[in-house]
Motif scaffolding. Structure first.
Motif, mmCIF file in Angstrom:
data_model
loop_
_atom_site.group_PDB
_atom_site.id
_atom_site.type_symbol
_atom_site.label_atom_id
_atom_site.label_comp_id
_atom_site.label_asym_id
_atom_site.label_seq_id
_atom_site.Cartn_x
_atom_site.Cartn_y
_atom_site.Cartn_z
ATOM 1 N N PRO A 6 0.812 -1.213 0.000
ATOM 2 C CA PRO A 6 0.000 0.000 0.000
ATOM 3 C C PRO A 6 0.847 1.265 0.000
ATOM 4 C CG PRO A 6 -0.578 -1.453 1.845
ATOM 5 C CD PRO A 6 0.671 -1.978 1.233
ATOM 6 N N GLY A 7 0.381 2.253 -0.721
ATOM 7 C CA GLY A 7 1.020 3.560 -0.728
ATOM 8 C C GLY A 7 -0.040 4.642 -0.779
ATOM 9 N N GLU A 8 0.252 5.761 -0.122
ATOM 10 C CA GLU A 8 -0.682 6.883 -0.128
ATOM 11 C C GLU A 8 -0.282 7.872 -1.222
ATOM 12 O OE1 GLU A 8 -2.509 10.302 2.833
ATOM 13 O OE2 GLU A 8 -0.775 9.142 3.497
ATOM 14 N N ILE A 9 -1.236 8.278 -2.024
ATOM 15 C CA ILE A 9 -0.974 9.240 -3.087
ATOM 16 C C ILE A 9 -0.669 10.598 -2.460
ATOM 17 C CG2 ILE A 9 -1.944 10.446 -5.095
ATOM 18 C CD1 ILE A 9 -1.517 7.495 -5.667
ATOM 19 N N ILE A 10 0.476 11.155 -2.820
ATOM 20 C CA ILE A 10 0.886 12.468 -2.342
ATOM 21 C C ILE A 10 0.523 13.535 -3.377
ATOM 22 C CG2 ILE A 10 2.842 13.898 -1.600
ATOM 23 C CD1 ILE A 10 2.094 11.556 0.298
ATOM 24 N N GLY A 44 -4.178 11.793 -1.051
ATOM 25 C CA GLY A 44 -4.843 11.349 0.168
ATOM 26 C C GLY A 44 -5.445 9.960 0.046
ATOM 27 N N GLU A 45 -5.647 9.474 -1.183
ATOM 28 C CA GLU A 45 -6.179 8.123 -1.373
ATOM 29 C C GLU A 45 -5.033 7.110 -1.359
ATOM 30 O OE1 GLU A 45 -10.312 8.235 -3.690
ATOM 31 O OE2 GLU A 45 -8.605 8.587 -5.013
ATOM 32 N N TRP A 46 -5.388 5.855 -1.143
ATOM 33 C CA TRP A 46 -4.422 4.757 -1.059
ATOM 34 C C TRP A 46 -4.560 3.833 -2.251
ATOM 35 C CZ3 TRP A 46 -0.900 3.904 2.944
ATOM 36 C CH2 TRP A 46 -0.980 4.800 4.012
ATOM 37 N N ASP A 59 -9.085 1.513 0.665
ATOM 38 C CA ASP A 59 -9.304 2.537 1.690
ATOM 39 C C ASP A 59 -8.181 2.483 2.719
ATOM 40 O OD1 ASP A 59 -9.939 0.540 3.658
ATOM 41 O OD2 ASP A 59 -12.043 0.618 3.085
ATOM 42 N N GLU A 60 -8.106 3.515 3.551
ATOM 43 C CA GLU A 60 -7.005 3.628 4.510
ATOM 44 C C GLU A 60 -7.004 2.475 5.510
ATOM 45 O OE1 GLU A 60 -4.946 6.873 7.519
ATOM 46 O OE2 GLU A 60 -6.801 7.392 6.489
ATOM 47 N N GLN A 61 -8.179 2.012 5.914
ATOM 48 C CA GLN A 61 -8.258 0.901 6.867
ATOM 49 C C GLN A 61 -7.636 -0.372 6.287
ATOM 50 O OE1 GLN A 61 -12.237 0.070 8.176
ATOM 51 N NE2 GLN A 61 -11.582 -1.432 9.677
ATOM 52 N N GLU A 62 -7.946 -0.662 5.034
ATOM 53 C CA GLU A 62 -7.356 -1.840 4.384
ATOM 54 C C GLU A 62 -5.848 -1.663 4.222
ATOM 55 O OE1 GLU A 62 -7.782 -4.613 0.376
ATOM 56 O OE2 GLU A 62 -9.089 -2.890 0.602
ATOM 57 N N ALA A 63 -5.414 -0.451 3.881
ATOM 58 C CA ALA A 63 -3.985 -0.175 3.731
ATOM 59 C C ALA A 63 -3.253 -0.449 5.041
ATOM 60 C CB ALA A 63 -3.766 1.261 3.279
ATOM 61 N N GLN A 64 -3.808 0.031 6.153
ATOM 62 C CA GLN A 64 -3.164 -0.187 7.448
ATOM 63 C C GLN A 64 -3.122 -1.665 7.807
ATOM 64 O OE1 GLN A 64 -1.413 2.109 8.948
ATOM 65 N NE2 GLN A 64 -2.068 3.567 7.401
ATOM 66 N N ALA A 65 -4.178 -2.401 7.487
ATOM 67 C CA ALA A 65 -4.207 -3.843 7.776
ATOM 68 C C ALA A 65 -3.127 -4.569 6.974
ATOM 69 C CB ALA A 65 -5.586 -4.418 7.463
#
Length: 90
Positions: A6-10, A44-46, A59-65
């Motif tokens: 996972p990566g967050e779009i900057i 801000g999206e993953w 989504d951010e929750q899945e990215a963190q998992a």
């Protein structure tokens, strides 16, 4: 084994809209988002990234998992190596 990370779009690169800058656990890289077609991410999206390409938005929750799972895999491997180094066969 192939992993998607996972990566967050900057940011989306203004001169190359098929490329985006992402943050992957503190490391910033440019990746190709062209495979996402009309569902391009925004800052801000993953996304899940494999060999420099965004495969899907998450989504951010899945990215963190996923990040926690990958960290646990690394910890399990490290723990196994330490146990092996400390073991003796007599």
């Amino acid at each position: 084994m192939c992993l998607a990370i996972p990566g967050e779009i900057i940011e989306i690169l203004p001169d190359r809209p098929e490329l985006a800058k992402v943050d992957v656990s503190g490391v910033r890289r440019s990746i190709n988002i062209g495979l996402l077609g009309d569902d391009s991410p925004v800052p801000g999206e993953w996304v899940l990234i494999h060999v420099g390409f965004a495969l899907s938005k998450i989504d951010e929750q899945e990215a963190q998992a996923v990040l926690e799972f990958l960290e646990d895999i690394g910890n399990a491997y490290t723990d196994e190596l330490e146990a092996l180094q400390q073991s003796w066969i007599e």
